[in-house]
Write a protein that holds these residues in place. Structure first.
Motif, PDB file in Angstrom:
ATOM      1  N   VAL A  36      37.110  18.545  33.821  1.00 12.99           N
ATOM      2  CA  VAL A  36      37.955  18.704  35.369  1.00 12.99           C
ATOM      3  C   VAL A  36      36.360  18.901  35.725  1.00 12.99           C
ATOM      4  O   VAL A  36      36.081  19.051  37.103  1.00 12.99           O
ATOM      5  CB  VAL A  36      38.257  20.185  35.126  1.00 12.99           C
ATOM      6  CG1 VAL A  36      38.005  20.581  36.123  1.00 12.99           C
ATOM      7  CG2 VAL A  36      39.460  20.005  34.575  1.00 12.99           C
ATOM      8  N   THR A  37      35.050  19.289  34.803  1.00  9.68           N
ATOM      9  CA  THR A  37      33.895  19.588  35.961  1.00  9.68           C
ATOM     10  C   THR A  37      33.475  17.871  36.257  1.00  9.68           C
ATOM     11  O   THR A  37      32.475  17.606  36.690  1.00  9.68           O
ATOM     12  CB  THR A  37      32.765  19.945  34.835  1.00  9.68           C
ATOM     13  OG1 THR A  37      33.836  21.659  34.707  1.00  9.68           O
ATOM     14  CG2 THR A  37      31.315  20.070  35.324  1.00  9.68           C
ATOM     15  N   SER A  42      32.403  14.237  40.643  1.00  8.73           N
ATOM     16  CA  SER A  42      32.312  13.129  41.131  1.00  8.73           C
ATOM     17  C   SER A  42      33.131  12.953  42.435  1.00  8.73           C
ATOM     18  O   SER A  42      32.898  11.999  43.368  1.00  8.73           O
ATOM     19  CB  SER A  42      33.749  12.091  40.234  1.00  8.73           C
ATOM     20  OG  SER A  42      35.378  12.896  39.708  1.00  8.73           O
ATOM     21  N   LEU A  43      34.211  13.955  42.653  1.00  6.72           N
ATOM     22  CA  LEU A  43      34.990  14.035  44.047  1.00  6.72           C
ATOM     23  C   LEU A  43      33.539  14.873  44.351  1.00  6.72           C
ATOM     24  O   LEU A  43      33.577  14.332  45.916  1.00  6.72           O
ATOM     25  CB  LEU A  43      35.637  14.882  43.838  1.00  6.72           C
ATOM     26  CG  LEU A  43      37.160  14.672  42.981  1.00  6.72           C
ATOM     27  CD1 LEU A  43      38.201  16.158  43.479  1.00  6.72           C
ATOM     28  CD2 LEU A  43      37.653  13.321  43.814  1.00  6.72           C
ATOM     29  N   LEU A  44      32.845  15.251  44.779  1.00  6.03           N
ATOM     30  CA  LEU A  44      31.243  15.370  45.469  1.00  6.03           C
ATOM     31  C   LEU A  44      30.084  15.335  45.556  1.00  6.03           C
ATOM     32  O   LEU A  44      30.109  14.811  46.544  1.00  6.03           O
ATOM     33  CB  LEU A  44      31.145  17.323  44.653  1.00  6.03           C
ATOM     34  CG  LEU A  44      32.243  18.683  45.231  1.00  6.03           C
ATOM     35  CD1 LEU A  44      31.493  19.388  44.330  1.00  6.03           C
ATOM     36  CD2 LEU A  44      32.194  18.888  47.266  1.00  6.03           C
ATOM     37  N   PHE A  98      42.281  11.227  43.133  1.00  3.30           N
ATOM     38  CA  PHE A  98      42.400  11.266  41.687  1.00  3.30           C
ATOM     39  C   PHE A  98      43.172  10.623  40.927  1.00  3.30           C
ATOM     40  O   PHE A  98      44.387  10.688  41.773  1.00  3.30           O
ATOM     41  CB  PHE A  98      40.969  12.202  41.286  1.00  3.30           C
ATOM     42  CG  PHE A  98      41.808  13.069  40.889  1.00  3.30           C
ATOM     43  CD1 PHE A  98      42.325  13.647  39.968  1.00  3.30           C
ATOM     44  CD2 PHE A  98      41.470  14.064  42.827  1.00  3.30           C
ATOM     45  CE1 PHE A  98      43.306  15.041  39.987  1.00  3.30           C
ATOM     46  CE2 PHE A  98      42.614  15.789  42.727  1.00  3.30           C
ATOM     47  CZ  PHE A  98      43.891  15.669  41.762  1.00  3.30           C
ATOM     48  N   ASN A  99      42.911  10.144  39.883  1.00  4.72           N
ATOM     49  CA  ASN A  99      43.871   9.483  38.749  1.00  4.72           C
ATOM     50  C   ASN A  99      44.612   9.794  38.180  1.00  4.72           C
ATOM     51  O   ASN A  99      45.426   9.653  37.703  1.00  4.72           O
ATOM     52  CB  ASN A  99      43.150   7.870  38.588  1.00  4.72           C
ATOM     53  CG  ASN A  99      43.161   7.188  38.986  1.00  4.72           C
ATOM     54  OD1 ASN A  99      43.290   6.751  40.677  1.00  4.72           O
ATOM     55  ND2 ASN A  99      41.903   6.262  39.377  1.00  4.72           N
ATOM     56  N   SER A 142      45.942  18.539  44.902  1.00  2.00           N
ATOM     57  CA  SER A 142      46.244  17.327  44.280  1.00  2.00           C
ATOM     58  C   SER A 142      45.839  15.848  44.041  1.00  2.00           C
ATOM     59  O   SER A 142      44.740  15.445  44.941  1.00  2.00           O
ATOM     60  CB  SER A 142      47.575  17.085  44.599  1.00  2.00           C
ATOM     61  OG  SER A 142      48.626  18.457  45.170  1.00  2.00           O
ATOM     62  N   ARG A 143      46.331  15.187  43.418  1.00  2.00           N
ATOM     63  CA  ARG A 143      45.927  13.845  42.900  1.00  2.00           C
ATOM     64  C   ARG A 143      45.879  13.339  44.117  1.00  2.00           C
ATOM     65  O   ARG A 143      45.147  12.141  44.505  1.00  2.00           O
ATOM     66  CB  ARG A 143      46.272  13.691  41.507  1.00  2.00           C
ATOM     67  CG  ARG A 143      48.787  13.106  41.978  1.00  2.00           C
ATOM     68  CD  ARG A 143      48.800  12.514  40.663  1.00  2.00           C
ATOM     69  NE  ARG A 143      48.594  11.059  40.277  1.00  2.00           N
ATOM     70  CZ  ARG A 143      48.909  10.087  39.392  1.00  2.00           C
ATOM     71  NH1 ARG A 143      49.623  11.030  38.744  1.00  2.00           N
ATOM     72  NH2 ARG A 143      47.894   9.214  39.252  1.00  2.00           N
TER      73      ARG A 143
END
Length: 453
Positions: A36-37, A42-44, A98-99, A142-143
């Motif tokens: 999760v980290t 990666s999202l940020l 995200f996947n 959500s994804r």
């Protein structure tokens, strides 16, 4: 065989649990914290919270819903109301897709690193976040990049109240929200299709009842552009039981008490004056207390009409005694006696007129009135064409009785008996008209879209 039955049953339970998890849309997979980290980092990476999603392209849609769990107090003097709610906003940010088959539940710390709508309430006067033991906010990702941002608010908003029908009034308190920076090119607001607003049916207010609500979508035009708005109308009905007990019943009783003076002898002047003055002062006090919790309005309210009429009744009862005492003086008693003699003479005139027709003669009437120490005598000649002996008496030379005779016709005894009937009768008629009009005719129920269960 016996050992295989529990094993088959266990396999079936696992299949059912997996199937139910897919239906609910929630992943039952437990993702390690390290993953999760890495996912959040990666999202940020390269994410700019200063830019809205789809910046420079299509506007984003924001779905709004509210859960209101507390309402009030409602303050008429300040024209405002307070409520506690969970305010929820949902939107899609393609940069956060995200996947992994997981839903991220985060706190307000993460919301400070992401773009969130700059929603504000137009008629808000004061508001605060709840921060015990930490800021009460929820962020769910959500994804597919859909975000749910929920926060707990306590808000005080202005409400333009029309108090002409107070305390029979029904108020429509509005709450309007929009984006402060983004016009319709960047943001559009919509009410959530399923469950846009939910109001706790257990909400209880001291004087009001939340009768329902209605929602609307609007586009406001300003100098800087067009802005998408969401509007919710809360319909509040006032409960009049407090005012019936504290104002209507006491004022009606005071009016009835003022009528007691009609049965007190006119000679008991101190008793009647004390009763009349006391009831007038008491009504004045009730009128002052009735509007103490209201703003200083320039128009008359329904309760003002009732109290004003009650005040007129108690004041009229006091004035009635003053008139009775004034016309009960000896000089007016002599004038009334003169009228009685004139009326009796008029009856004799008919007989004299008949004799005059047969004998061809006229009749003379002499009237004597004692005014203090003076004895005034006057002679009135009754002609064949005379219709009213009182008119001849007024035109005679009895100057001291002339004014008194013109002011007669106010009998203290008969007036007292009429007051005992007219005052209660007219007051009962007023009460019936007042309550029928303001309870059933004066106002109509609003068009309520959402009714509380």
């Amino acid at each position: 065989m016996k050992g295989t039955i529990p094993f088959v049953f266990l396999i079936q339970c696992l299949i059912i649990f997996h199937y139910c998890g897919e239906i609910s849309g929630e992943s039952t997979t437990i993702v390690p914290a390290e993953n999760v980290t890495i996912l959040l980092d990666s999202l940020l990476e390269g994410y700019d919270k200063r830019l809205r999603p789809n910046y420079g392209g299509q506007s984003i849609d924001i779905d709004v819903s509210m859960l209101i769990y507390s309402f009030g107090p409602i303050t008429e003097s300040k024209m405002e109301y307070t409520m506690d709610m969970y305010f929820r906003q949902e939107w899609l940010d393609p940069r956060l897709t995200f996947n992994q088959d997981v839903v991220l539940y985060l706190t307000s710390e993460m919301s400070s690193r992401l773009w969130v709508p700059d929603t504000y309430f137009i008629n808000e006067k004061a508001a605060k976040y709840h921060e015990i033991t930490s800021k009460n906010s929820l962020l769910r990702i959500s994804r597919d990049g859909k975000l749910l941002y929920s926060t707990r608010l306590t808000m005080t908003a202005s409400c333009s109240m029309d108090l002409k029908l107070f305390p029979f009034d029904k108020q429509n308190c509005k709450l309007t929200l929009e984006s402060y920076a983004y016009n319709t090119i960047g943001v559009h607001y919509y009410w959530l299709k399923n469950g846009a607003v939910w109001i706790d049916p257990e909400i209880s207010l001291p004087q009001f009842e939340v009768q329902g609500y209605s929602i609307d979508v609007n586009t406001a035009t300003y100098y800087v552009g067009n802005y998408s708005q969401l509007i919710i109308n809360f319909y509040l009905g006032r409960q009049i039981s407090y005012y019936v007990i504290q104002t209507y019943i006491p004022s009606s009783i005071i009016v009835v008490v003022s009528w007691v003076s009609f049965w007190i002898p006119r000679k008991a002047t101190p008793a009647r004056v004390a009763l009349g003055v006391t009831t007038v002062l008491t009504m004045t006090t009730i009128m002052g207390n009735a509007g103490s919790s209201l703003p200083k309005l320039s128009y008359m309210k329904a309760i003002d009409i009732f109290l004003g009429v009650c005040h007129i009744y108690v004041f009229a009862a006091l004035v009635e005694f003053a008139l009775i005492s004034f016309y009960d003086s000896p000089s007016f008693e002599q004038a009334r006696q003169l009228v009685k003699e004139a009326r009796s003479t008029k009856e004799d005139e008919g007989e004299m007129h008949q004799r005059g027709q047969s004998n061809g003669t006229n009749g003379d009437v002499r009237i004597t009135v004692a005014d203090g120490e003076d004895v005034i005598e006057g002679e009135v000649t009754v002609h064949d064409s005379d219709e009213n002996i009182l008119q001849q008496c007024i035109c005679s030379s009895i100057t001291k009785c002339k004014q008194k005779l013109t002011e007669t016709g106010f009998e203290p005894d008969s007036t007292e008996h009429k007051a005992r009937v007219l005052f209660p009768l007219t007051f009962v008629i007023f009460q019936a008209v007042y309550w029928i009009y303001f309870l059933f005719i004066a106002h109509s129920s609003p068009d309520v879209a959402g009714i509380l269960s």
